[in-house]
Design a protein around this motif. Structure first.
Motif, PDB file in Angstrom:
ATOM      1  N   THR A 188      33.863   4.570  10.288  1.00 46.55           N
ATOM      2  CA  THR A 188      33.749   4.949   8.881  1.00 46.55           C
ATOM      3  C   THR A 188      35.006   4.582   8.108  1.00 46.55           C
ATOM      4  O   THR A 188      35.028   4.706   6.890  1.00 46.55           O
ATOM      5  CB  THR A 188      33.566   6.476   8.745  1.00 46.55           C
ATOM      6  OG1 THR A 188      34.694   7.125   9.368  1.00 46.55           O
ATOM      7  CG2 THR A 188      32.293   6.952   9.407  1.00 46.55           C
ATOM      8  N   GLY A 189      36.072   4.179   8.796  1.00 46.98           N
ATOM      9  CA  GLY A 189      37.358   3.955   8.160  1.00 46.98           C
ATOM     10  C   GLY A 189      38.213   5.207   8.155  1.00 46.98           C
ATOM     11  O   GLY A 189      39.402   5.152   7.882  1.00 46.98           O
ATOM     12  N   GLU A 190      37.590   6.355   8.423  1.00 47.27           N
ATOM     13  CA  GLU A 190      38.322   7.624   8.402  1.00 47.27           C
ATOM     14  C   GLU A 190      38.809   7.981   9.798  1.00 47.27           C
ATOM     15  O   GLU A 190      38.331   7.463  10.795  1.00 47.27           O
ATOM     16  CB  GLU A 190      37.411   8.754   7.892  1.00 47.27           C
ATOM     17  CG  GLU A 190      36.942   8.597   6.466  1.00 47.27           C
ATOM     18  CD  GLU A 190      38.086   8.635   5.449  1.00 47.27           C
ATOM     19  OE1 GLU A 190      39.143   9.215   5.735  1.00 47.27           O
ATOM     20  OE2 GLU A 190      37.905   8.049   4.359  1.00 47.27           O
ATOM     21  N   ASP A 191      39.757   8.917   9.842  1.00 47.47           N
ATOM     22  CA  ASP A 191      40.149   9.521  11.105  1.00 47.47           C
ATOM     23  C   ASP A 191      38.916  10.248  11.653  1.00 47.47           C
ATOM     24  O   ASP A 191      38.025  10.646  10.896  1.00 47.47           O
ATOM     25  CB  ASP A 191      41.274  10.532  10.820  1.00 47.47           C
ATOM     26  CG  ASP A 191      42.028  10.928  12.081  1.00 47.47           C
ATOM     27  OD1 ASP A 191      41.656  10.462  13.181  1.00 47.47           O
ATOM     28  OD2 ASP A 191      42.994  11.696  11.952  1.00 47.47           O
ATOM     29  N   GLY A 192      38.859  10.413  12.963  1.00 48.16           N
ATOM     30  CA  GLY A 192      37.702  11.130  13.489  1.00 48.16           C
ATOM     31  C   GLY A 192      37.611  11.043  14.995  1.00 48.16           C
ATOM     32  O   GLY A 192      38.469  10.460  15.662  1.00 48.16           O
ATOM     33  N   LEU A 193      36.542  11.634  15.505  1.00 47.77           N
ATOM     34  CA  LEU A 193      36.322  11.719  16.948  1.00 47.77           C
ATOM     35  C   LEU A 193      34.950  11.174  17.283  1.00 47.77           C
ATOM     36  O   LEU A 193      34.024  11.271  16.472  1.00 47.77           O
ATOM     37  CB  LEU A 193      36.337  13.188  17.386  1.00 47.77           C
ATOM     38  CG  LEU A 193      37.581  14.007  17.049  1.00 47.77           C
ATOM     39  CD1 LEU A 193      37.274  15.480  17.269  1.00 47.77           C
ATOM     40  CD2 LEU A 193      38.759  13.560  17.914  1.00 47.77           C
ATOM     41  N   GLU A 194      34.823  10.620  18.483  1.00 47.12           N
ATOM     42  CA  GLU A 194      33.499  10.338  19.022  1.00 47.12           C
ATOM     43  C   GLU A 194      33.445  11.025  20.376  1.00 47.12           C
ATOM     44  O   GLU A 194      34.406  10.960  21.149  1.00 47.12           O
ATOM     45  CB  GLU A 194      33.269   8.829  19.122  1.00 47.12           C
ATOM     46  CG  GLU A 194      33.106   8.220  17.722  1.00 47.12           C
ATOM     47  CD  GLU A 194      32.948   6.704  17.704  1.00 47.12           C
ATOM     48  OE1 GLU A 194      31.941   6.215  17.183  1.00 47.12           O
ATOM     49  OE2 GLU A 194      33.857   6.017  18.218  1.00 47.12           O
ATOM     50  N   MET A 195      32.340  11.712  20.641  1.00 50.77           N
ATOM     51  CA  MET A 195      32.262  12.456  21.894  1.00 50.77           C
ATOM     52  C   MET A 195      31.000  12.113  22.665  1.00 50.77           C
ATOM     53  O   MET A 195      29.923  11.965  22.084  1.00 50.77           O
ATOM     54  CB  MET A 195      32.373  13.958  21.644  1.00 50.77           C
ATOM     55  CG  MET A 195      31.632  14.493  20.450  1.00 50.77           C
ATOM     56  SD  MET A 195      31.900  16.264  20.239  1.00 50.77           S
ATOM     57  CE  MET A 195      33.475  16.275  19.453  1.00 50.77           C
ATOM     58  N   ILE A 196      31.183  11.981  23.970  1.00 52.08           N
ATOM     59  CA  ILE A 196      30.053  11.686  24.861  1.00 52.08           C
ATOM     60  C   ILE A 196      29.815  12.933  25.706  1.00 52.08           C
ATOM     61  O   ILE A 196      30.725  13.425  26.377  1.00 52.08           O
ATOM     62  CB  ILE A 196      30.358  10.455  25.731  1.00 52.08           C
ATOM     63  CG1 ILE A 196      30.548   9.223  24.837  1.00 52.08           C
ATOM     64  CG2 ILE A 196      29.238  10.229  26.749  1.00 52.08           C
ATOM     65  CD1 ILE A 196      30.957   7.955  25.581  1.00 52.08           C
ATOM     66  N   ILE A 197      28.594  13.450  25.612  1.00 51.37           N
ATOM     67  CA  ILE A 197      28.263  14.729  26.233  1.00 51.37           C
ATOM     68  C   ILE A 197      27.122  14.527  27.228  1.00 51.37           C
ATOM     69  O   ILE A 197      26.066  14.015  26.850  1.00 51.37           O
ATOM     70  CB  ILE A 197      27.820  15.748  25.147  1.00 51.37           C
ATOM     71  CG1 ILE A 197      28.899  15.851  24.070  1.00 51.37           C
ATOM     72  CG2 ILE A 197      27.487  17.102  25.758  1.00 51.37           C
ATOM     73  CD1 ILE A 197      28.449  16.558  22.815  1.00 51.37           C
ATOM     74  N   SER A 224      24.443   6.927   5.278  1.00 47.11           N
ATOM     75  CA  SER A 224      25.865   7.015   4.938  1.00 47.11           C
ATOM     76  C   SER A 224      26.716   6.332   6.006  1.00 47.11           C
ATOM     77  O   SER A 224      27.802   5.837   5.704  1.00 47.11           O
ATOM     78  CB  SER A 224      26.303   8.469   4.735  1.00 47.11           C
ATOM     79  OG  SER A 224      26.049   9.233   5.878  1.00 47.11           O
ATOM     80  N   ARG A 225      26.243   6.279   7.238  1.00 47.09           N
ATOM     81  CA  ARG A 225      26.991   5.531   8.258  1.00 47.09           C
ATOM     82  C   ARG A 225      27.143   4.067   7.802  1.00 47.09           C
ATOM     83  O   ARG A 225      28.202   3.466   7.939  1.00 47.09           O
ATOM     84  CB  ARG A 225      26.242   5.599   9.595  1.00 47.09           C
ATOM     85  CG  ARG A 225      26.980   4.956  10.758  1.00 47.09           C
ATOM     86  CD  ARG A 225      26.281   5.328  12.069  1.00 47.09           C
ATOM     87  NE  ARG A 225      26.605   4.455  13.168  1.00 47.09           N
ATOM     88  CZ  ARG A 225      27.662   4.576  13.950  1.00 47.09           C
ATOM     89  NH1 ARG A 225      28.528   5.541  13.736  1.00 47.09           N
ATOM     90  NH2 ARG A 225      27.885   3.731  14.942  1.00 47.09           N
ATOM     91  N   ASP A 226      26.084   3.518   7.204  1.00 45.73           N
ATOM     92  CA  ASP A 226      26.137   2.131   6.734  1.00 45.73           C
ATOM     93  C   ASP A 226      27.018   1.991   5.485  1.00 45.73           C
ATOM     94  O   ASP A 226      27.848   1.088   5.414  1.00 45.73           O
ATOM     95  CB  ASP A 226      24.714   1.630   6.459  1.00 45.73           C
ATOM     96  CG  ASP A 226      24.659   0.109   6.376  1.00 45.73           C
ATOM     97  OD1 ASP A 226      25.275  -0.547   7.236  1.00 45.73           O
ATOM     98  OD2 ASP A 226      24.015  -0.421   5.466  1.00 45.73           O
ATOM     99  N   THR A 227      26.865   2.876   4.502  1.00 45.32           N
ATOM    100  CA  THR A 227      27.681   2.744   3.287  1.00 45.32           C
ATOM    101  C   THR A 227      29.169   2.961   3.608  1.00 45.32           C
ATOM    102  O   THR A 227      30.029   2.291   3.034  1.00 45.32           O
ATOM    103  CB  THR A 227      27.231   3.726   2.175  1.00 45.32           C
ATOM    104  OG1 THR A 227      27.256   5.060   2.683  1.00 45.32           O
ATOM    105  CG2 THR A 227      25.829   3.426   1.695  1.00 45.32           C
TER     106      THR A 227
END
Lengths: 367, 136
Positions: A188-197, A224-227
């Motif tokens: 997204t260009g933003e700070d963030g996390l991705e988690m695999i559960i 919004s993921r695309d925009t």
């Protein structure tokens, strides 16, 4: 049509769409609201459709050095990085995120639509290596929590657990005796996390995590993921990338390590100057869409739009376009053919937003 | 009336393409249904015909652009355009907020009302149309 493990939870609230053979949320309330939540606070996306391939064994590192142009050896354990697999013509088979858990264990996150093709390529190249390859897509869920407040809010609702401290760092965390892998990454260009559960034995942990985080982060869909990714200037396979695209067209030569051998290297060497380059365009009027033609001042065709949308931050139409390389310079003027009108646009180097105010490099506000 | 989460206003005529028309006297006010507005989501631009322009029933008379896509507006009736909703230029989101009232698009002076009204759907018929196209 595939469904993600938390399908029923999403279907109750969201307008659904089909994408890459999956039925997925397009938006919950509004694409613009979800977009702005991520830029200003936090949003959560279910990205379980993304392909997840587990690579294990003593040759894992050497194998990845062979199929990826980036140096995998110099990456530390518990770090994530972006790369791409090339065919022997130097064209991109797929772009991907690699999670380096150790020298002997990696997770490769690939585009949903390319997973089978990627697995074919990986298996074909794997012959002489001591490795095992497992598709763990349907045994796990994957969520992205994105936005300037995403780390703080996630750590609060998951009770101050072990969050990755820097961009691209990976940590693991035990919840209800399931090991969750968290990387400080995103699209997204933003700070963030991705988690695999893990959800092989049921979705209760994944559902609990989604419900807790969605109390503080807005639920977001593919719209919004695309925009968000267009506004950040991030390429998407199928739009900016296809099997006729080299890394040079995307301006990604910095991700190539010429000091090692990798599949596609020889072809890339012969093909250093791309005909077209990806650039950003901003329109004062109308919204550019994929496929629209781009012309120069004289009216000659110089390229086409690969992704276009309305930017909720700029409140204007924006696009990623592939244009002849001498037209891709920021500051230039090009014309987008929007149905029957020719709309002036100026060339920019994405991200489209002011990076001191938005995105993970933004100036942090002092409290 | 309601179909699933969509409001369907009773006293209107509908097209299969999800426009509505409200006839009063010789004129009709035209807009898009709550289903169309909710499906398009986040409308950001509207292009309408000019005042004085003649339009035909089911002809494309404009476009509505949302974040996701552009879609065409079909006229429910033939006639002459006599008024446009000027508010939409700066506030296209009115269509999302209030598709039947504040988010109306334009008004036409009808030229063939009697012949053309039978080509349109009543609210009940419109709901059946939504059901038959398996709209969620």
């Amino acid at each position: 049509m595939h469904q993600v493990p938390l399908h029923n939870l999403h279907e109750e609230k969201a307008v659904m769409t089909s994408f890459a053979g999956f039925e997925l949320p397009l938006f919950y309330t509004s694409i613009i609201e979800e977009h702005l939540a991520v830029r200003n606070s936090a949003g959560i996306f279910d990205v379980s459709h993304m392909g997840r391939i587990l690579l294990e064994g003593e040759d894992s590192l050497n194998f990845l050095e062979k199929i990826l142009p980036v140096s995998v050896t110099i990456k530390q354990d518990m770090k994530a990085f972006y790369s791409f697999m090339l065919n022997d013509k130097g064209f991109i088979i797929d772009d991907l995120i690699v999670l380096k858990l150790s020298k002997f264990k990696f997770i490769i996150v690939v585009n949903a639509a390319n997973k089978e093709k990627d697995l074919d390529h990986i298996n074909k190249c794997a012959n002489s290596y001591k490795i095992t390859i497992h598709d763990i897509t349907f045994q796990t869920c994957m969520f992205a929590v994105q936005g300037p407040k995403s780390i703080e809010l996630t750590s609060e609702v998951l009770r101050g657990t072990n969050m990755p401290e820097k961009r691209y760092e990976i940590t693991t965390l035990n919840l209800e005796s399931q090991e969750i892998i968290i990387s400080r990454t995103g699209y997204t260009g933003e700070d963030g996390l991705e988690m695999i559960i893990p959800c092989k034995n049921g979705v209760q942990t994944a559902a609990m995590v989604w419900k807790e985080i969605s109390k503080v982060a807005k639920e977001c869909g593919l719209g919004s993921r695309d925009t968000l990714r267009i506004e950040a200037g991030l390429p998407l396979y199928g739009n900016e990338i296809d099997e006729k695209t080299t890394p040079f067209e995307l301006g990604l030569e910095r991700l190539i390590n010429w000091d090692k051998d990798f599949i596609g290297k020889e072809a890339l060497r012969r093909n250093l100057l791309p005909e077209k380059l990806v650039c950003g365009l901003v329109l004062e009027k109308d919204i550019p869409r994929a496929g629209f033609e781009v012309r120069d001042q004289q009216g000659s065709s110089v390229g086409f739009i690969t992704s276009g949308t309305y930017s909720p931050i700029l409140k204007k139409g924006i696009a990623l376009a592939k244009v002849k390389n001498n037209y891709a310079q920021p500051g230039g003027m090009l014309f987008v053919q929007v149905r029957n009108s020719s709309r002036p646009s100026y060339v920019v180097k994405p991200p489209f937003y002011d990076t001191s105010k938005y995105g993970y490099k933004r100036v942090k506000q002092q409290i | 009336m309601k179909y699933k989460k969509y409001e369907i206003q009773e006293d209107l005529l509908y097209t299969k393409e999800h426009e509505w028309a409200k006839v009063s006297g010789h004129n009709a006010r035209i807009g898009i249904s709550d289903y169309a507005a909710k499906t398009l989501n986040d409308i950001v631009y509207v292009t309408l015909p000019k005042i004085g322009q003649t339009v035909k029933q089911f002809e494309v008379i404009g476009t509505i652009e949302s974040v996701k896509a552009v879609s065409e507006i079909y006229s429910p009736f033939s006639g002459k355009v006599i008024q446009l909703n000027q508010q939409l230029e700066s506030h296209p989101e009115l269509i999302n907020k209030s598709p039947y009232v504040e988010g109306w698009l334009l008004e036409v002076e009808l030229s063939s009302y009697e012949q053309e009204k039978k080509n349109l759907l009543t609210a009940e018929e419109y709901i059946k149309h939504l059901e038959s196209t398996q709209i969620q």
